[in-house]
Design a protein around this motif. Sequence first.
Motif, short mmCIF file in Angstrom:
data_model
loop_
_atom_site.label_atom_id
_atom_site.label_comp_id
_atom_site.label_asym_id
_atom_site.label_seq_id
_atom_site.Cartn_x
_atom_site.Cartn_y
_atom_site.Cartn_z
N UNK A 116 0.86 -1.08 0.06
CA UNK A 116 0.04 -0.12 -0.02
C UNK A 116 0.73 1.29 0.19
N UNK A 117 1.86 1.21 0.55
CA UNK A 117 2.79 2.30 0.94
C UNK A 117 3.45 2.80 -0.53
N UNK A 118 4.21 2.19 -1.62
CA UNK A 118 4.68 2.43 -2.47
C UNK A 118 3.86 3.06 -3.57
N UNK A 119 2.90 2.35 -3.94
CA UNK A 119 2.00 3.09 -5.09
C UNK A 119 1.38 4.67 -4.48
N UNK A 149 10.23 0.46 -12.06
CA UNK A 149 11.38 0.13 -11.33
C UNK A 149 10.65 -0.38 -9.83
N UNK A 150 9.52 0.49 -9.51
CA UNK A 150 8.80 0.51 -8.32
C UNK A 150 8.03 -0.88 -8.41
N UNK A 151 7.45 -1.10 -9.80
CA UNK A 151 6.57 -2.30 -9.71
C UNK A 151 7.48 -3.56 -9.66
N UNK A 152 8.67 -3.48 -10.00
CA UNK A 152 9.55 -4.71 -10.07
C UNK A 152 9.91 -4.88 -8.45
N UNK A 153 10.30 -3.95 -7.92
CA UNK A 153 10.78 -3.88 -6.38
C UNK A 153 9.62 -4.45 -5.50
N UNK A 186 -0.74 -6.65 -7.13
CA UNK A 186 -0.57 -5.04 -6.45
C UNK A 186 0.55 -4.20 -7.10
N UNK A 187 1.69 -5.04 -7.53
CA UNK A 187 2.75 -4.02 -8.27
C UNK A 187 2.44 -3.01 -9.28
N UNK A 188 1.07 -3.59 -10.02
CA UNK A 188 0.74 -3.00 -11.23
C UNK A 188 0.08 -1.51 -10.89
N UNK A 189 -0.14 -1.25 -9.45
CA UNK A 189 -0.82 -0.09 -9.05
C UNK A 189 0.22 1.05 -8.97
N UNK A 190 1.41 0.69 -8.99
CA UNK A 190 2.50 1.53 -9.18
C UNK A 190 2.50 2.23 -10.56
N UNK A 191 2.43 1.62 -11.59
CA UNK A 191 2.34 1.92 -12.94
C UNK A 191 0.71 2.73 -13.01
N UNK A 192 -0.07 2.25 -12.16
CA UNK A 192 -1.34 3.01 -12.76
C UNK A 192 -1.31 4.48 -12.10
#
Length: 394
Positions: free
Chosen positions: A80-83, A126-130, A296-302
């Motif tokens: 939740x924090x990263x996106x 990069x955030x999504x991969x992390x 969930x990592x897809x939300x960084x790109x979204x």
Amino acid sequence: MYYISAPPGASNAFTRHMTLIERYLFRQILGPILAAVAALAAVALLSQGLRGLDLIVERGQSAWILIKVTALALPQLMTMILPIGVFVGALLSLNRLHTEQEIVVCFAGGMSRWRVISPAVRIAVFAALIALAVNIWVQPLASRTMREQLYSARTDLAATLVKEGEFVQASKGLTVYTQSIDQNGLLKNLFISVAGEDGQTVYTAQEGRITKNEGKPVLLMRYGSSQEFAKNGVLNFLSFDEYAFDLSPYMKNDVYLRYKTSDRWLHELFFPNLQDQWEQRDQLKLLAEGHARLSAPLYNITFMALALAAVVGGGFSRVGYGRRIAGAAGIAAVTRIVGFGILAACEDSAWLNILQYLVPAVTAWFAFRALFRQRVNRYVPVASDQGALMPSAS
């Protein structure tokens, strides 16, 4: 349109110039994102630490155990924090760059819209991969370690049976009192009362220590005595230099270690052990958690796409972009809430797991569509015969 021939090497020089600008944009966007993620992580750690205060207050654990448990909970919160950090940091940096007309200058210099937003998209990827790496490897490892630490705290006999200066009543008629406990775990001036069917036994000792004997927990008492009061009125008195009091009958046998869904490895979520009754009953819940780890990592790109659409997707405005930013923030909040709702629904129906991927993907598609639909007026740099870069006229 006027076409002016460029000398050899002018095109390469222009490409290198664009690369420097992209690096500059990358640094300008990355800094606020890292600051936003750090601030959100600090708030999450503080909240988690306040929730874990019972480890010290009720369980008698040290502050180091609290810090360790709090830090181990952070990887699970990163989903939740990263996106949110990406979204907030990107909005701050992009709004400043657009307000100060730096992005406008990039467009006027001939950069395409994709080249202007590519640094932000790279950061989102990069955030999504992390986040994906954390969800697959770091989170289950940290959650398992935290669960074992909490289990150890709940079953710590020194913390549950002994409290300094207090009479602690355990199950099966056991009462324990100690005057003080030093830093090495040595108990001073012990008093133990055991009430049974045959009578009551009282132990007193100058000191004691909780240890293990042949794999069983025992309270090793030194320099004390025992008084046994039988129901027939007989008093038996015994003094001892050392006596091992067996604590295993007073352990909570109903407390056992079980890993939750957040503690499982990815292969355990998708391929549960159907021989286990709990895993067989909650098979859909495990499957939903597995797909949530991957989606969930897809939300960084979204969220990055929404931030770009809010600031770069519209025309330049000297009064700011508050209305567009508020709209993007609302869409981001609704998208994440819908994602949580779908995760809960997937625990009852397996086919709904596809929606865990579609919700962020569709939102990102609409955001990028709105971003590229907006046309920009710019000058296309070309080179003169002398090698100078000049804008074209159309």
